[in-house]
Write a protein that holds these residues in place. Structure first.
Motif, PDB file in Angstrom:
ATOM      1  N   GLU A  62      -9.692  12.308   3.615  1.00 49.12           N
ATOM      2  CA  GLU A  62      -9.310  11.549   2.430  1.00 49.12           C
ATOM      3  C   GLU A  62     -10.551  10.784   1.976  1.00 49.12           C
ATOM      4  OE1 GLU A  62      -5.540   8.699   1.435  1.00 49.12           O
ATOM      5  OE2 GLU A  62      -6.819   8.048   3.062  1.00 49.12           O
TER       6      GLU A  62
ATOM      7  N   ILE B 169       1.772  13.725  -3.553  1.00 46.80           N
ATOM      8  CA  ILE B 169       1.281  15.104  -3.681  1.00 46.80           C
ATOM      9  C   ILE B 169       1.318  15.536  -5.150  1.00 46.80           C
ATOM     10  CG2 ILE B 169       1.744  17.523  -3.058  1.00 46.80           C
ATOM     11  CD1 ILE B 169       0.518  15.782  -0.818  1.00 46.80           C
TER      12      ILE B 169
ATOM     13  N   MET C 211       0.839  -1.202   0.000  1.00 46.83           N
ATOM     14  CA  MET C 211       0.000   0.000   0.000  1.00 46.83           C
ATOM     15  C   MET C 211       0.879   1.258   0.000  1.00 46.83           C
ATOM     16  SD  MET C 211      -2.663   1.221   2.923  1.00 46.83           S
ATOM     17  CE  MET C 211      -3.402   2.826   2.751  1.00 46.83           C
ATOM     18  N   ASP C 212       0.418   2.289  -0.702  1.00 45.89           N
ATOM     19  CA  ASP C 212       1.201   3.512  -0.847  1.00 45.89           C
ATOM     20  C   ASP C 212       0.744   4.590   0.125  1.00 45.89           C
ATOM     21  OD1 ASP C 212       2.600   2.473  -3.018  1.00 45.89           O
ATOM     22  OD2 ASP C 212       0.958   2.990  -4.374  1.00 45.89           O
ATOM     23  N   ALA C 213       1.623   5.557   0.310  1.00 44.49           N
ATOM     24  CA  ALA C 213       1.232   6.807   0.963  1.00 44.49           C
ATOM     25  C   ALA C 213       0.733   7.735  -0.140  1.00 44.49           C
ATOM     26  CB  ALA C 213       2.432   7.398   1.688  1.00 44.49           C
ATOM     27  N   PRO C 214      -0.065   8.741   0.200  1.00 44.27           N
ATOM     28  CA  PRO C 214      -0.536   9.660  -0.844  1.00 44.27           C
ATOM     29  C   PRO C 214       0.629  10.377  -1.509  1.00 44.27           C
ATOM     30  CG  PRO C 214      -1.614  10.107   1.282  1.00 44.27           C
ATOM     31  CD  PRO C 214      -0.572   9.083   1.529  1.00 44.27           C
TER      32      PRO C 214
ATOM     33  N   CYS D  82     -10.033   2.485   4.069  1.00 40.99           N
ATOM     34  CA  CYS D  82      -8.695   2.112   3.607  1.00 40.99           C
ATOM     35  C   CYS D  82      -8.550   2.160   2.089  1.00 40.99           C
ATOM     36  CB  CYS D  82      -8.296   0.741   4.149  1.00 40.99           C
ATOM     37  SG  CYS D  82      -9.122  -0.664   3.369  1.00 40.99           S
TER      38      CYS D  82
ATOM     39  N   TRP E 215      -6.642  13.058  -0.973  1.00 47.43           N
ATOM     40  CA  TRP E 215      -6.373  13.560   0.380  1.00 47.43           C
ATOM     41  C   TRP E 215      -6.224  15.071   0.350  1.00 47.43           C
ATOM     42  CZ3 TRP E 215      -0.937  14.289   2.554  1.00 47.43           C
ATOM     43  CH2 TRP E 215      -0.983  14.737   3.889  1.00 47.43           C
TER      44      TRP E 215
END
Lengths: 306, 261
Positions: free
Chosen positions: B45, B6, B1-4, B213, B39
């Motif tokens: 988000e 930008i 899973m990734d982080a957002p 999620c 997000w």
């Protein structure tokens, strides 16, 4: 022919894989699907004393080796949680573990009493959520005395076998395990999420999680979980559910060799999806065949020097 | 899973008094009907389907809650966090005679599908319903492709007065569709899905649920009684899969409590 039938505090499980609390456990429908997909037992999302929305999103963020989450103990009103649990028990053929929490020691007892009226196979007291400190204070699992008191309170009030879910974020998990056992706990789940940790987005200079901090899960925490289970096994007789970063059969066997009777699986569902339970079982069987094991008992705690 | 990640907003386009399109400085390889989590730091988000793929990704949203209202204040040059694409169930192109039924901003997730249908030189009938003429958008674009576009508005200010479902009923009686795709208010989609099942026309429905999620583990968006996850097994389901489920009846809020539609 080898067997992976397991038992946990007197409850028989067709296999040693358990869906951990907080994963796909909001509804009876979801738990039934996971049970059908091969989990030996399923755990509900923690049932609380009153309706809670949990933290605002984002409540999950990916990190190297896993995720951080701060869902924040969201749950419907108690009556609705109980009616969903009733449906779950009707729908799910495998054992159902009802996870629950309270804000105070007494409330742990109150909720346990209400939940036990529905007669789940096992209860799991979530005394180790790291994500609700602002409202609920430090988790009871952080010191032996409060862990013992809350266990005592629940045991005084219910008869269904009780699992205490412990936190890895303590100096001496063995002493806490020993204290919940002495207060009458029937089993231990180890561990809840690690940390908590934090992710800051550097372009915006903002913490990603609305709660800023979140408990870590996933493969990166497995060595910590294995060490915790190993230390707990040295000091207690009651069975242990080993949880933390399990992704395949080898991980499950490692956790059992540390001392876990059965294993919990959660975050790995992101990568491996819901057939992970049957895959892990097949991999365990294959390993047992290859190395001449016939019963899981032969694996449990095998890494300890006798 | 990734982080957002930008991403900068390249352009904001007003589509209707309540609908805006945000064009982001990012390209993502995704399928029609898939979505991303957007997000807004310090706000929240939320999941949104892509309204344009191929070039820079676009999201076309209606201001309905506090999140979208705050998003509407963002101008060109501001940033959003994006993670995705998500969704294992997306619009799959099937059949030769295709009908797309859109309700309001429900047209947005259908647009990448319409683009692809046209790329494949297939014939598509587009039935588009909205509350009033001012809430219709992308009409000239839809019509310029020589598609058959039929309009319904609740107040009769454009096209047929009434529901887009009425037009669908007439069209199904006249034509033989191989496949129906729909997105819009859930009760509208329920009518479309029921009609499709009754007429034995395969139908694909894009569903919306409260998500936390987006990657299939929190269980918040599971559908009763099969436990299908809108984020991972959907958001697009076949009308058949959704028969005798919570679809068209209730959904769960952030706490997990049921609320009727």
């Amino acid at each position: 022919m080898n067997s992976i039938v397991s038992s946990l505090a007197g409850v028989r499980l067709m296999n040693p894989t358990i869906l951990s609390s907080g994963i796909l456990g909001v509804s009876a429908a979801s738990l039934q699907r996971i049970a059908k997909s091969g989990a030996g037992a399923v755990t509900t999302k923690s049932i609380g004393p009153a309706k809670r929305e949990g933290h605002p999103t984002p409540v999950v963020v990916g990190v190297t080796g896993g995720i951080l989450n701060a869902v924040g103990l969201s749950c419907p009103p108690l009556e609705e949680s109980l009616s969903e649990l009733k449906k779950t028990l009707k729908a799910v053929k495998s054992p159902v573990i009802a996870s629950f929490y309270g804000r105070t020691i007494e409330e742990f007892g109150d909720v346990a009493e209400r939940v036990s009226e529905i007669k789940p196979d096992l209860l799991e007291a979530n005394i180790s959520c790291p994500n609700a400190e602002n409202e609920l204070g430090k988790p009871f699992a952080i010191d032996p005395e409060s862990a013992e008191k809350v266990t005592q309170e629940i045991k005084d009030r219910v008869r269904i076998p009780l699992i205490m879910k412990l936190s890895p974020n303590v100096a001496d998990i063995a002493s806490i395990a020993a204290s919940v056992e002495s207060a009458g706990a029937d089993a231990i789940s180890a561990v809840n999420t690690v940390g908590p940790g934090m992710v800051i987005n550097i372009e915006t200079a903002k913490p990603v999680l609305s709660n800023r901090f979140g408990g870590m899960s996933g493969p990166a925490i497995k060595p910590i979980a294995v060490r915790c289970v190993y230390q707990i096994y040295e000091v207690v007789e009651i069975p242990i559910i080993g949880i933390g970063g399990i992704q395949n059969g080898r991980d499950a066997i490692e956790m059992m060799m540390a001392g876990a009777n059965v294993v919990g699986i959660g975050t790995a569902v992101i990568e491996k999806d819901i057939n992970i339970f049957s895959n892990v079982c097949n991999e365990i069987i294959q390993f047992m065949d290859e190395w001449g094991y016939t019963q899981l008992d032969e694996l449990i705690g095998k890494s300890h020097l006798k | 899973m990734d982080a957002p990640e930008i991403v900068e907003i390249n352009e904001v386009r007003d589509e209707t008094p309540t609908v805006k399109t945000f064009i982001l400085d990012k390209k993502i390889k995704a399928e029609p009907g898939q979505f991303a989590m957007l997000w807004m730091p310090d706000v929240a988000e939320k999941p949104f389907s892509f309204s344009r793929l191929g070039g820079n990704i676009e999201f076309t949203l209606r201001a309905v809650g506090s999140f979208t209202q705050k998003l509407f204040n963002l101008k060109k040059g501001k940033v959003l966090g994006v993670r995705g694409p998500y969704g294992g169930g997306y619009f799959r192109i099937a059949g030769e005679r295709i009908c797309v039924v859109a309700g309001g901003v429900g047209l947005a997730p259908l647009m990448p599908l319409i683009d692809r249908i046209i790329e494949e030189n297939k014939k598509v009938d587009i039935l588009f319903g909205a509350a009033t003429e001012k809430e219709l958008f992308w009409l000239s674009e839809l019509k310029s492709k020589k598609n058959n576009v039929l309009i319904a508005t609740d107040d009769g200010t454009c096209g047929k007065k009434g529901s887009v479902c009425d037009i669908l009923r007439d069209q199904v009686a006249e034509k033989k569709f191989d496949q129906i795709y729909t997105c819009g208010p859930e009760l509208m989609m329920k009518k479309v899905a029921d009609l499709a099942v009754r007429e034995k026309i395969p139908c694909q429905v894009s569903l919306e649920r409260y998500m936390k999620c987006g990657v299939g583990i929190c269980g918040q968006c599971c559908i009763d009684p099969a436990g299908l996850r809108v984020c991972k097994d959907g958001p697009v389901f076949s009308a058949k899969e959704l028969q005798n489920t919570e679809f068209g009846k209730y959904r769960r809020d952030a706490s997990g409590s049921r609320c009727s539609l």
